[in-house]
Design an enzyme around this catalytic site. Structure first.
Site, PDB file in Angstrom:
ATOM      1  NE  ARG A 162      -4.008  -2.007   0.199  1.00  0.00           N
ATOM      2  CZ  ARG A 162      -4.004  -3.247  -0.294  1.00  0.00           C
ATOM      3  NH1 ARG A 162      -2.932  -3.705  -0.934  1.00  0.00           N
ATOM      4  NH2 ARG A 162      -5.057  -4.019  -0.170  1.00  0.00           N
ATOM      5  CB  SER A 232      -8.878  -2.007   4.053  1.00  0.00           C
ATOM      6  OG  SER A 232      -9.132  -3.312   3.604  1.00  0.00           O
ATOM      7  CD  GLU A 328      -6.008   0.682   1.771  1.00  0.00           C
ATOM      8  OE1 GLU A 328      -5.770  -0.502   2.010  1.00  0.00           O
ATOM      9  OE2 GLU A 328      -6.936   1.044   1.013  1.00  0.00           O
TER      10      GLU A 328
END
Ligand code: FAD
Ligand code: EPU
Length: 345
Positions: A162, A232, A328
């Protein structure tokens, strides 16, 4: 024509009632540069947006939201691979379907990830054992300040979990305009993820993996067109072996994933569920009942609801496990991007 005070409700998958001064959609490099120059003259901030599936607007954006809609998919091939050149404004899932329809395998594990192709490199999208970095060949970037473009080869993009160089070293004047993807012809199915590892690698087809991934995702992750969310909300935390041993002693079934650097990734969803937070509500926001890493807009949530919920989740997990979750999603304030970890602590 520029629009004034435009609602972003349909431009952020959280469906939050936020506004930007103006929203402009462009489909060419020259239009990107023209809009940038115009914004400089009237002293307006600019923010690039794809489909708004990985952003949290913590308040209204005071400036121009620039939607990159540069289209186009073309490809060449040699004996060993297909080489795709894809405009940043193409929809990612459309690209996955396009490749499979053209009998080009390799993107099937990344089915149903929302958003534009141009946003995929920002956080190095990943799912079911594959990340963009595994298939990316290059990224084409445009510097809006001087209209020059440059090509960054995959090894220069500093891709990680990520993460990428685009999150750290590039200012808002840089725009991703195209992504180069290399898919090798000697296709090997990626079945390492626990949801796929019961499939038979000797008979499985890419289309079957695509169907399986779509079915799992539809079961686990709420559809943002029905329930607002950004996937998420938190990254899965990467922790030391010692920390994992501590957790496994108490919770022998806790899921964990060993990383190449000997660190270990835990599941944010598992940690949040084990703080008994599934379904926990703050105003119109809640922790999703099926997948606790996903925060949802269940009833006309406002930005502050999501923010307060995220802070509560962060604190509970920190108190119980001494693990400090990192968001995130990208946080956007009135003047542009801000550091999410500064807001959620
Ligand atoms: P946006 O949210 O519009 O933008 C994200 C960031 O990129 C912003 O900071 C924006 O300024 C910047 N940006 C966008 N386009 C450009 C450009 N052309 N040039 C420069 N900067 C740009 N992600 C995963 O990795 N795996 C998943 O499995 C996954 N599942 C998801 C499921 C759901 C239901 C949702 C809602 C999200 C999920 N995500 C997942 C997150 C999201 O899909 C990805 O991060 C996606 O790449 C975001 O694309 P976007 O076009 O919506 O980007
Ligand atoms: N789990 C729980 N409770 C929950 C949620 C998950 O115990 O509420 C457990 C699951 O049982 C499983 C483990 O945690 O053992 C992992 O869960 P899951 O397979 O659902 O995946 P994840 O780790 O939560 C990650 C990505 C997803 C990606 C999937 C599939 C991150 C932050 N998220 O989720 O990406 O689609 O794996 O590869 O890495 C996104 O980035 O937005 C996203 C959705």
């Amino acid at each position: 024509m520029l629009n004034q005070g435009q609602s972003l409700k349909h431009l952020n998958t959280f469906a939050l009632p936020v506004y930007a001064t103006q929203v402009i959609s462009v489909n060419s490099v020259s239009a990107l540069i023209a809009t940038w120059n115009e914004a400089r003259i009237i002293d307006q901030a600019i923010l690039l947006l794809g489909e708004g599936s990985n952003v949290l607007f913590i308040e209204d954006f005071s400036g121009i939201l620039l939607l990159n809609r540069i289209k186009g998919i073309s490809y060449t091939e040699d004996n060993s691979a297909w080489y795709l050149h894809v405009g940043a404004g193409e929809n990612w899932h459309y690209l996955v379907c396009y490749t499979l329809q053209h009998c080009i395998n390799g993107l099937e594990n990344l089915a149903l990830i929302p958003g534009c192709v141009g946003a995929a490199p920002i956080q190095n999208i990943g799912a079911y054992g594959v990340e963009l970095q595994n298939v990316c060949q290059y990224i084409d970037l445009l510097d809006l300040n001087n209209g020059t473009s440059q090509r960054l080869m995959v090894e220069d993009c500093k891709f990680g979990y990520r993460d990428s160089i685009f999150k750290h070293s590039y200012k808002e004047s840089f725009v991703i305009i195209a992504v180069g993807i290399k898919l090798i012809k000697a296709w090997i199915p990626t079945l390492s993820h626990s949801d796929l590892n019961q499939l038979d690698p000797s008979t499985i087809t890419a289309k079957e993996i695509f169907n399986k991934v779509c079915a799992i995702r539809r079961r686990k992750i709420p559809d943002p067109t029905i329930t607002g969310n950004a996937g998420s909300f938190f990254k899965n935390p990467i922790v030391s072996r010692k920390k994992v041993m501590e957790i496994l002693k108490k919770y022998p079934k806790a899921p964990y994933y060993i990383q190449p650097n000997h660190c270990i990734k835990l599941a944010a969803g598992w940690l949040i569920e084990n703080c008994a937070l599934k379904g926990y509500r703050v105003g119109g926001a809640a922790v999703h009942q099926q997948q606790a890493a996903v925060l949802v807009n269940i009833n006309n949530a406002v930005s502050q609801d999501i923010l307060n919920l995220a802070r509560h989740v962060y604190k509970q997990v920190a108190t119980k496990f001494a693990i400090y979750l990192e968001p995130e999603v990208n946080f956007i304030a009135a003047n542009g991007k801000i550091n999410p970890s500064e807001c959620v602590k």
